[in-house]
Design a protein around this motif. Structure first.
Motif, PDB file in Angstrom:
ATOM      1  N   ALA A  20      41.701  39.560  19.491  1.00 44.41           N
ATOM      2  CA  ALA A  20      42.099  40.958  19.592  1.00 44.41           C
ATOM      3  C   ALA A  20      43.172  41.318  18.569  1.00 44.41           C
ATOM      4  O   ALA A  20      43.635  42.448  18.531  1.00 44.41           O
ATOM      5  CB  ALA A  20      42.601  41.253  20.999  1.00 44.41           C
ATOM      6  N   HIS A  21      43.597  40.364  17.741  1.00 45.65           N
ATOM      7  CA  HIS A  21      44.635  40.616  16.748  1.00 45.65           C
ATOM      8  C   HIS A  21      44.167  41.693  15.778  1.00 45.65           C
ATOM      9  O   HIS A  21      43.031  41.666  15.293  1.00 45.65           O
ATOM     10  CB  HIS A  21      44.955  39.316  15.997  1.00 45.65           C
ATOM     11  N   ALA A  22      45.019  42.640  15.467  1.00 43.56           N
ATOM     12  CA  ALA A  22      44.647  43.782  14.623  1.00 43.56           C
ATOM     13  C   ALA A  22      44.260  43.355  13.217  1.00 43.56           C
ATOM     14  O   ALA A  22      43.565  44.083  12.516  1.00 43.56           O
ATOM     15  CB  ALA A  22      45.789  44.789  14.566  1.00 43.56           C
ATOM     16  N   ASP A  23      44.744  42.160  12.784  1.00 36.55           N
ATOM     17  CA  ASP A  23      44.466  41.732  11.428  1.00 36.55           C
ATOM     18  C   ASP A  23      43.222  40.849  11.323  1.00 36.55           C
ATOM     19  O   ASP A  23      42.907  40.354  10.246  1.00 36.55           O
ATOM     20  CB  ASP A  23      45.670  40.964  10.865  1.00 36.55           C
ATOM     21  N   GLU A  24      42.529  40.622  12.431  1.00 34.73           N
ATOM     22  CA  GLU A  24      41.308  39.837  12.375  1.00 34.73           C
ATOM     23  C   GLU A  24      40.169  40.681  11.793  1.00 34.73           C
ATOM     24  O   GLU A  24      40.189  41.905  11.860  1.00 34.73           O
ATOM     25  CB  GLU A  24      40.928  39.345  13.783  1.00 34.73           C
ATOM     26  N   PRO A  25      39.175  40.024  11.187  1.00 33.69           N
ATOM     27  CA  PRO A  25      38.061  40.780  10.606  1.00 33.69           C
ATOM     28  C   PRO A  25      37.278  41.539  11.673  1.00 33.69           C
ATOM     29  O   PRO A  25      37.133  41.074  12.802  1.00 33.69           O
ATOM     30  CB  PRO A  25      37.200  39.699   9.942  1.00 33.69           C
ATOM     31  N   ARG A  26      36.787  42.709  11.297  1.00 33.65           N
ATOM     32  CA  ARG A  26      35.954  43.518  12.181  1.00 33.65           C
ATOM     33  C   ARG A  26      34.536  43.544  11.636  1.00 33.65           C
ATOM     34  O   ARG A  26      34.328  43.567  10.434  1.00 33.65           O
ATOM     35  CB  ARG A  26      36.489  44.948  12.278  1.00 33.65           C
ATOM     36  N   ALA A  27      33.578  43.560  12.538  1.00 36.02           N
ATOM     37  CA  ALA A  27      32.178  43.573  12.108  1.00 36.02           C
ATOM     38  C   ALA A  27      31.386  44.578  12.919  1.00 36.02           C
ATOM     39  O   ALA A  27      31.604  44.739  14.120  1.00 36.02           O
ATOM     40  CB  ALA A  27      31.566  42.186  12.259  1.00 36.02           C
ATOM     41  N   THR A  28      30.497  45.280  12.251  1.00 32.57           N
ATOM     42  CA  THR A  28      29.480  46.076  12.911  1.00 32.57           C
ATOM     43  C   THR A  28      28.151  45.643  12.333  1.00 32.57           C
ATOM     44  O   THR A  28      28.082  45.228  11.167  1.00 32.57           O
ATOM     45  CB  THR A  28      29.679  47.586  12.679  1.00 32.57           C
ATOM     46  N   GLY A  29      27.110  45.724  13.117  1.00 35.38           N
ATOM     47  CA  GLY A  29      25.840  45.219  12.612  1.00 35.38           C
ATOM     48  C   GLY A  29      24.637  45.857  13.251  1.00 35.38           C
ATOM     49  O   GLY A  29      24.725  46.562  14.253  1.00 35.38           O
ATOM     50  N   LEU A  30      23.496  45.607  12.638  1.00 35.18           N
ATOM     51  CA  LEU A  30      22.212  46.064  13.150  1.00 35.18           C
ATOM     52  C   LEU A  30      21.145  45.105  12.654  1.00 35.18           C
ATOM     53  O   LEU A  30      21.397  44.262  11.793  1.00 35.18           O
ATOM     54  CB  LEU A  30      21.911  47.502  12.687  1.00 35.18           C
ATOM     55  N   ARG A  31      19.971  45.225  13.239  1.00 36.00           N
ATOM     56  CA  ARG A  31      18.858  44.365  12.836  1.00 36.00           C
ATOM     57  C   ARG A  31      17.684  45.206  12.367  1.00 36.00           C
ATOM     58  O   ARG A  31      17.398  46.252  12.927  1.00 36.00           O
ATOM     59  CB  ARG A  31      18.402  43.476  14.001  1.00 36.00           C
ATOM     60  N   ALA A  32      17.020  44.724  11.340  1.00 34.13           N
ATOM     61  CA  ALA A  32      15.773  45.307  10.867  1.00 34.13           C
ATOM     62  C   ALA A  32      14.735  44.192  10.932  1.00 34.13           C
ATOM     63  O   ALA A  32      14.631  43.383  10.012  1.00 34.13           O
ATOM     64  CB  ALA A  32      15.922  45.831   9.442  1.00 34.13           C
ATOM     65  N   GLY A  33      14.016  44.125  12.054  1.00 36.10           N
ATOM     66  CA  GLY A  33      13.128  42.993  12.272  1.00 36.10           C
ATOM     67  C   GLY A  33      13.952  41.729  12.416  1.00 36.10           C
ATOM     68  O   GLY A  33      14.883  41.659  13.211  1.00 36.10           O
ATOM     69  N   ASP A  34      13.655  40.720  11.589  1.00 33.13           N
ATOM     70  CA  ASP A  34      14.421  39.469  11.615  1.00 33.13           C
ATOM     71  C   ASP A  34      15.616  39.498  10.677  1.00 33.13           C
ATOM     72  O   ASP A  34      16.384  38.536  10.612  1.00 33.13           O
ATOM     73  CB  ASP A  34      13.523  38.291  11.232  1.00 33.13           C
ATOM     74  N   THR A  35      15.776  40.576   9.941  1.00 34.14           N
ATOM     75  CA  THR A  35      16.884  40.696   8.990  1.00 34.14           C
ATOM     76  C   THR A  35      18.095  41.317   9.677  1.00 34.14           C
ATOM     77  O   THR A  35      17.973  42.328  10.373  1.00 34.14           O
ATOM     78  CB  THR A  35      16.470  41.565   7.790  1.00 34.14           C
ATOM     79  N   GLN A  36      19.250  40.714   9.482  1.00 32.76           N
ATOM     80  CA  GLN A  36      20.486  41.219  10.073  1.00 32.76           C
ATOM     81  C   GLN A  36      21.353  41.838   8.983  1.00 32.76           C
ATOM     82  O   GLN A  36      21.493  41.282   7.890  1.00 32.76           O
ATOM     83  CB  GLN A  36      21.263  40.098  10.761  1.00 32.76           C
ATOM     84  N   VAL A  37      21.924  43.007   9.282  1.00 36.41           N
ATOM     85  CA  VAL A  37      22.828  43.694   8.362  1.00 36.41           C
ATOM     86  C   VAL A  37      24.194  43.787   9.024  1.00 36.41           C
ATOM     87  O   VAL A  37      24.311  44.292  10.145  1.00 36.41           O
ATOM     88  CB  VAL A  37      22.319  45.108   8.010  1.00 36.41           C
ATOM     89  N   LEU A  38      25.215  43.293   8.342  1.00 39.00           N
ATOM     90  CA  LEU A  38      26.572  43.292   8.879  1.00 39.00           C
ATOM     91  C   LEU A  38      27.521  43.963   7.894  1.00 39.00           C
ATOM     92  O   LEU A  38      27.423  43.729   6.682  1.00 39.00           O
ATOM     93  CB  LEU A  38      27.073  41.870   9.133  1.00 39.00           C
ATOM     94  N   ARG A  39      28.425  44.776   8.429  1.00 38.19           N
ATOM     95  CA  ARG A  39      29.565  45.226   7.631  1.00 38.19           C
ATOM     96  C   ARG A  39      30.781  44.457   8.126  1.00 38.19           C
ATOM     97  O   ARG A  39      31.137  44.532   9.305  1.00 38.19           O
ATOM     98  CB  ARG A  39      29.808  46.720   7.770  1.00 38.19           C
ATOM     99  N   LEU A  40      31.415  43.724   7.241  1.00 40.33           N
ATOM    100  CA  LEU A  40      32.563  42.899   7.597  1.00 40.33           C
ATOM    101  C   LEU A  40      33.760  43.361   6.782  1.00 40.33           C
ATOM    102  O   LEU A  40      33.668  43.477   5.553  1.00 40.33           O
ATOM    103  CB  LEU A  40      32.271  41.423   7.322  1.00 40.33           C
ATOM    104  N   ARG A  41      34.889  43.624   7.450  1.00 45.21           N
ATOM    105  CA  ARG A  41      36.079  44.125   6.746  1.00 45.21           C
ATOM    106  C   ARG A  41      37.346  43.563   7.371  1.00 45.21           C
ATOM    107  O   ARG A  41      37.410  43.341   8.574  1.00 45.21           O
ATOM    108  CB  ARG A  41      36.100  45.646   6.745  1.00 45.21           C
ATOM    109  N   GLN A  42      38.334  43.374   6.539  1.00 41.59           N
ATOM    110  CA  GLN A  42      39.612  42.835   6.985  1.00 41.59           C
ATOM    111  C   GLN A  42      40.696  43.308   6.029  1.00 41.59           C
ATOM    112  O   GLN A  42      40.546  43.214   4.806  1.00 41.59           O
ATOM    113  CB  GLN A  42      39.561  41.307   7.024  1.00 41.59           C
ATOM    114  N   GLU A  43      41.776  43.843   6.575  1.00 42.38           N
ATOM    115  CA  GLU A  43      42.854  44.377   5.745  1.00 42.38           C
ATOM    116  C   GLU A  43      43.866  43.321   5.344  1.00 42.38           C
ATOM    117  O   GLU A  43      44.306  43.263   4.204  1.00 42.38           O
ATOM    118  CB  GLU A  43      43.558  45.525   6.479  1.00 42.38           C
ATOM    119  N   HIS A  44      44.246  42.478   6.292  1.00 42.91           N
ATOM    120  CA  HIS A  44      45.307  41.502   6.022  1.00 42.91           C
ATOM    121  C   HIS A  44      44.890  40.141   6.564  1.00 42.91           C
ATOM    122  O   HIS A  44      45.184  39.810   7.715  1.00 42.91           O
ATOM    123  CB  HIS A  44      46.628  41.938   6.664  1.00 42.91           C
ATOM    124  N   PRO A  45      44.184  39.342   5.772  1.00 40.27           N
ATOM    125  CA  PRO A  45      43.780  38.016   6.252  1.00 40.27           C
ATOM    126  C   PRO A  45      44.980  37.208   6.721  1.00 40.27           C
ATOM    127  O   PRO A  45      45.984  37.101   6.017  1.00 40.27           O
ATOM    128  CB  PRO A  45      43.136  37.392   5.009  1.00 40.27           C
TER     129      PRO A  45
END
Length: 297
Positions: free
Chosen positions: A13-38
């Motif tokens: 739950a740390h605010a600086d951990e990476p965030r991900a949103t995703g969806l699937r197109a058949g067997d293909t997975q699409v992810l948006r991954l972002r992080q401000e302060h590793p």
């Protein structure tokens, strides 16, 4: 296809951990991954899978390190629009040393092989020249998916499927050696037959919300996905998603001539809610639905 996964914290739950949103197109997975302060500077192993990972940077990525088979193979950054392709079965690990925002499209080898067979081309064995290459086409395609990634209630299965397929073909042709199909003598392949066009439009109209895969519409016409999209565009001048979107707006205009509440019209035309209809309707007509209705009176 088109299943949306909610925005989540990947590690804690740390605010600086990476965030991900995703969806699937058949067997293909699409992810948006972002992080401000590793905050975790430890090397992280990437799951070893028989799939290809296409990563496109949405902004400059200043510093990160990559290991393959236990050996450091990259230390540096990637520019905005840069694309990289790796096979996840080779034992990768990474360390993020600066903020980043990227989209990752993970394509199983079986799905890529099926696409090669569909296009009647040799199977893609690997990718060359695809490590940090600035690719405006790939960037434009993943950018088109951002609303679906960031606003799950606006996700459209037909659109996600169409864009993901286009990206996969682009990467396979540009970096995987898959030659584009060319008709004999350079002739055009031709559009849909009259019955195919009628069936495609009937099927799309019956699924106004776009909760249908390209493969399903193509199957109704007895075509592969890629051939269907090309033939549909040649016949109508639009992609299937664009045609459906215009049809939804036209249907909304018809209903706005009556007394039905705009919120109900939105749902009847396949939009998520009234605000979704308002945004799309205004972009298409230059007017808000309420203003358009008043003008008709």
């Amino acid at each position: 296809m088109g299943e949306i996964m909610p925005d989540t914290q990947l590690a804690s739950a740390h605010a600086d951990e990476p965030r991900a949103t995703g969806l699937r197109a058949g067997d293909t997975q699409v992810l948006r991954l972002r992080q401000e302060h590793p905050v975790n500077r430890d090397r992280q192993d990437i799951p070893c899978l028989d799939m290809f990972s296409v990563i496109v940077q949405l902004r400059d990525f200043a510093r990160h390190e990559l290991w393959c088979g236990g050996r450091l193979v990259f230390a540096g950054g990637h520019a905005r629009m840069a694309l990289s392709v790796t096979h996840l079965g080779e034992g990768w690990a990474c360390r993020h040393l600066s903020s980043f925002d990227n989209v990752r499209v993970q394509i199983p080898r079986a799905s890529l092989d099926a696409l090669s067979e569909e296009l009647e081309r040799p199977a893609v064995s690997g990718f060359a020249r695809a490590q940090g290459t600035v690719d405006p086409v790939a960037y434009g395609l993943v950018s088109a998916l951002l609303p679906a990634l960031d606003m799950p209630d606006r996700g459209n299965r037909l659109f996600v499927d169409q864009v993901t397929l286009a990206l996969t073909i682009h990467v396979a042709q540009t970096y995987g050696g898959m030659a584009p199909l060319a008709p004999p003598g350079g002739r055009r392949t031709g559009g849909l037959s009259q019955w195919q066009e009628a069936r495609a439009k009937e099927f799309l109209t019956a699924n106004l919300g776009g909760d249908v895969a390209i493969a399903e519409v193509a199957a109704e016409c007895g075509l592969s996905r890629s051939h269907f999209i090309k033939a549909f565009r040649e016949t109508t001048g639009q992609t299937p998603y664009r045609w459906l979107l215009d049809h939804r707006v036209a249907r909304a205009r018809e209903l706005l001539r009556g007394p039905q509440p705009i919120a109900d019209i939105a749902l009847a035309c396949g939009f998520a809610d009234q605000s979704h209809l308002t945004r799309v309707f205004a972009a298409a007509t230059g007017m808000l639905p309420a203003a358009w209705r008043r003008r008709q009176g």
